[in-house]
Enzyme design. Structure first.
Site, short mmCIF file in Angstrom:
data_model
loop_
_atom_site.label_atom_id
_atom_site.label_comp_id
_atom_site.label_asym_id
_atom_site.label_seq_id
_atom_site.Cartn_x
_atom_site.Cartn_y
_atom_site.Cartn_z
N ARG A 66 19.04 16.59 32.14
CA ARG A 66 18.79 16.77 30.79
C ARG A 66 17.95 15.63 31.12
NH1 ARG A 66 20.54 15.99 26.35
NH2 ARG A 66 22.56 17.21 26.99
N TYR A 106 -5.80 25.87 16.85
CA TYR A 106 -4.20 27.37 18.04
C TYR A 106 -3.41 27.34 16.88
CZ TYR A 106 -0.83 28.88 20.49
OH TYR A 106 0.34 29.90 21.20
N ASP A 163 -4.94 17.80 20.89
CA ASP A 163 -4.68 18.60 21.40
C ASP A 163 -6.07 18.47 22.54
OD1 ASP A 163 -4.11 20.82 23.05
OD2 ASP A 163 -3.20 21.96 20.86
N LYS A 218 -2.46 26.24 30.90
CA LYS A 218 -3.21 26.61 30.68
C LYS A 218 -4.04 26.33 32.06
CE LYS A 218 -2.18 28.70 26.82
NZ LYS A 218 -1.98 28.27 25.24
C1 LIG Z 1 -1.52 27.47 24.56
C2 LIG Z 1 -1.69 26.32 23.23
C3 LIG Z 1 -0.93 25.01 23.24
C4 LIG Z 1 0.63 25.74 23.49
O1 LIG Z 1 1.18 25.30 24.45
P1 LIG Z 1 1.81 27.00 24.94
O2 LIG Z 1 2.62 26.44 26.66
O3 LIG Z 1 1.92 27.87 25.08
O4 LIG Z 1 3.54 26.92 24.14
C5 LIG Z 1 -1.30 24.86 22.35
N1 LIG Z 1 -2.58 24.14 22.18
C6 LIG Z 1 -3.31 25.29 22.80
C7 LIG Z 1 -4.73 24.44 22.29
C8 LIG Z 1 -2.57 26.05 23.07
O5 LIG Z 1 -4.50 26.85 23.92
#
Ligand SMILES: *Cc1c(COP(=O)(O)O)cnc(C)c1O
Length: 355
Positions: free
Chosen positions: A45, A96, A167, A192
């Site tokens: 961990r 998001y 983000d 992504k």
């Molecule tokens: C998909 C997404 C998230 C969340 O990420 P996960 O890997 O699905 O938990 C956060 N911010 C943005 C802009 C996203 O497109």
């Protein structure tokens, strides 16, 4: 290699074992729940060489210390937990949906207060920063593709003593490196573009502040939102071609945004001029938008984004999606296929809506 290699070079070379005889070229998958005692890691961990290779590469690209998490939302939760009881969090009114839902959940439970703003309205954001503890920025936003004036927001937020969190999932570090613009923490859904092949879930945080990095790692160690080893390995493999994928997908998106703007079925194209997400609002409203997602063959109707394959989705089909997003909006995640094949499929489906 020059003193400061370009991002394309970093994406290919960072996070590899040393160039020594018999070393593997790629960091291997280290499947281990525990390590022989008295070293730096001790337990699964607390760290893993495969995670670390991914973190080294992402950290180099963003210009900070990276930490991988089990998903983007696990990373988001770790950041939102930084602020004290009843602290004020400023966030975009369209971002998001999962990040906004976490914030709403924290507020409902009396943990924090939130103030939602139009992130493109810089004066409104600056005014909202006054007594904030944390300013959440997403730029471009998902899925409205609004752009924030990061320099002015950083100035106002830091004057208030607030953290600035960006983000960077949509832009990727190839387009913007928010830490260099003064942001305190960068968040990624590596699910992504960083992974890029729609085959893993992974999140990451990056910061330049070593003390803050220690606090965030301490939270990961303690609460256990650690990445899977396979996921980190796949994400690093994906990262090796990030620059090629983003370049090609962006070229496709730019061309498709231009063509979409001329189609009678499309009322509005949202495209900031970079990146590979294009959102369209259809003249025929929600019904036309739903129909479009059923009429394409090459474009896959699916949620998520940032893979090599082109996908589309009407975002308001989700209950959690903020109402600042149009019911008629379809988010297109443009892939790296041939642009004329993409257009042939999409335009035929759009033509069907107008007859
Ligand atoms: C998909 C997404 C998230 C969340 O990420 P996960 O890997 O699905 O938990 C956060 N911010 C943005 C802009 C996203 O497109």
């Amino acid at each position: 290699m020059s003193e400061t290699p370009q991002p394309a070079t970093v994406a290919v070379h960072a996070g590899r074992p040393p160039h020594e005889a018999d070393q593997p070229l790629n960091e291997p998958l280290t499947m281990a729940s525990t390590y022989v005692a008295l070293g730096d890691r001790e337990y699964g961990r607390y760290g893993n060489p495969t995670w670390q290779a991914f973190e080294d590469a992402l950290g180099r690209l963003e210009g900070g210390t990276a930490l991988a998490f089990s998903s983007g939302l696990a990373a988001v939760a770790t950041v939102l937990d930084l602020v004290g009881q009843d602290a004020l969090v400023v966030a975009p009114d369209s971002a998001y949906s999962g990040s906004l839902a976490q914030l709403a959940d924290l507020e409902m439970r009396g943990r924090v207060r939130s103030r939602l703003v139009d992130i493109a309205d810089t004066d409104a954001v600056v005014a909202a920063c006054e007594d904030a503890a944390l300013v959440w920025v997403e730029t471009p936003t998902n899925p409205n593709l609004d752009i924030a004036d990061l320099a002015r927001i950083v100035e106002a937020a830091h004057a208030a003593g607030a953290y600035v969190v960006v983000d960077n999932t949509f832009a990727t570090p190839l387009v913007q490196t928010p830490l260099a613009d003064g942001a305190d923490i960068v968040v990624h859904s590596a699910t992504k573009y960083l992974g890029g092949h729609s085959d893993l879930l992974l999140g990451a945080l990056v910061t330049r502040d070593e003390e803050l990095a220690g606090v965030l790692k301490g939270r990961r160690d303690l609460y256990g939102a650690v990445p899977g080893t396979m996921e980190a390995w796949l994400a690093l493999r994906g990262l090796r071609t990030l620059h090629l994928r983003v370049e090609r997908a962006t070229a496709n998106a730019t061309e498709l945004a231009r063509r979409l703007a001329e189609h009678a079925a499309v009322e509005r194209v949202r495209y900031p001029g970079f990146g590979a997400i294009v959102s369209v609002e259809l003249a025929g409203g929600a019904m036309a938008a739903d129909l479009l997602t059923r009429k394409t063959h090459l474009w896959v109707h699916t949620t998520s984004l940032g893979g090599v394959e082109s996908t589309l989705e009407r975002r308001r089909r989700w209950k959690l999606e903020p109402t600042t997003v149009s019911e008629a909006l379809v988010r297109l995640s443009v892939g790296i296929e041939d642009v004329d094949d993409l257009w042939a499929d999409l335009s035929r489906a759009l033509d069907d809506l107008t007859v």
